[in-house]
Design an enzyme around this catalytic site. Structure first.
Site, PDB file in Angstrom:
ATOM      1  N   VAL A 295       0.868  -1.226   0.138  1.00  0.00           N
ATOM      2  CA  VAL A 295       0.066  -0.039  -0.144  1.00  0.00           C
ATOM      3  C   VAL A 295       0.883   1.109  -0.072  1.00  0.00           C
ATOM      4  O   VAL A 295       1.930   1.125   0.295  1.00  0.00           O
ATOM      5  CB  VAL A 295      -1.121   0.038   1.202  1.00  0.00           C
ATOM      6  CG1 VAL A 295      -2.024  -1.203   1.184  1.00  0.00           C
ATOM      7  CG2 VAL A 295      -0.239  -0.032   2.491  1.00  0.00           C
ATOM      8  N   SER A 296       0.373   2.287  -0.523  1.00  0.00           N
ATOM      9  CA  SER A 296       1.129   3.784  -0.631  1.00  0.00           C
ATOM     10  C   SER A 296       1.334   4.496   0.715  1.00  0.00           C
ATOM     11  O   SER A 296       2.250   4.908   0.695  1.00  0.00           O
ATOM     12  CB  SER A 296       0.448   4.553  -1.588  1.00  0.00           C
ATOM     13  OG  SER A 296       0.289   3.834  -2.893  1.00  0.00           O
ATOM     14  N   THR A 297       0.522   4.044   1.623  1.00  0.00           N
ATOM     15  CA  THR A 297       0.643   5.027   2.826  1.00  0.00           C
ATOM     16  C   THR A 297       0.541   4.321   4.188  1.00  0.00           C
ATOM     17  O   THR A 297       0.006   3.186   4.071  1.00  0.00           O
ATOM     18  CB  THR A 297      -0.433   6.383   2.846  1.00  0.00           C
ATOM     19  OG1 THR A 297      -1.618   5.751   2.856  1.00  0.00           O
ATOM     20  CG2 THR A 297      -0.396   7.097   1.708  1.00  0.00           C
TER      21      THR A 297
END
Length: 190
Positions: A9-11
């Site tokens: 996931v990006s964050t």
């Protein structure tokens, strides 16, 4: 043959649960995870997964979606080519890419060709843009710290006995920039 999953996931506030559940349901025996942008080529979880697969010929690296592995086509192709060279297959569940099958391998080859084509188009456009800018008298790159006015001031100050540090402080550049510029100026005169 083992199936190794990779989830990303990006964050930090996003959850990996849906990906890890899907990977387990599809047969992943081990899952590596990252909470980092897909634009980064180096991610600890991906590096660990690739390192783990180093000695496991015949295994499969599996992701839920291809953009979980990376956002750049060039990076994706590099990773999958590296896996292939080591005898490791690749599978992306949502896109139906599975290099263990002839159809999946063909799809990935087409995908890689499109990526390579896209990269070449971008490169050609960049070169055309730079050539057009040069034709209009513009230079690319970082502006020079030592302008002609600063060089003239530096030459006068040095002739008056000032140190490189004093000159640098006056004209707003580093002492090494002053030293280099003065040496180049004196070399050009000689």
């Amino acid at each position: 043959m083992a199936i190794v999953g990779y989830a990303r996931v990006s964050t930090l506030d996003q959850s990996l649960h849906s990906q890890t559940d899907e990977l387990r349901a599809a047969g992943a025996s081990r899952i590596f995870e990252d909470k980092a942008s897909g634009k980064l080529d180096t991610r600890p979880g991906l590096a660990a997964a690739l390192d783990y697969l180093r000695d496991h010929e015949g295994d499969v690296l599996m992701v839920t979606r291809i953009d979980r592995l990376g956002r750049s086509v060039q990076h994706l192709v590099r990773v999958v080519d590296d896996l292939k060279a080591r005898g490791i297959e690749f599978r992306s569940l949502h896109e139906g890419i599975d290099t263990t099958t002839a159809g999946g391998e063909m799809f990935f080859v087409i995908f890689a060709a499109i990526g390579q084509f896209s990269g070449r188009i971008i490169s050609e456009r960049t070169h055309e843009g730079l050539a057009a800018a040069r034709a209009r008298g513009r230079r690319g790159g970082r502006p020079r710290a030592m302008t002609p006015n600063k060089l003239a001031t530096a030459l006068r100050m040095r002739a008056d006995g000032h140190t490189y540090d004093e000159i640098a402080g006056t004209i707003g550049v580093s002492a090494s920039t002053v030293s280099r510029a003065l040496a180049n100026a004196l070399e050009a005169i000689a």
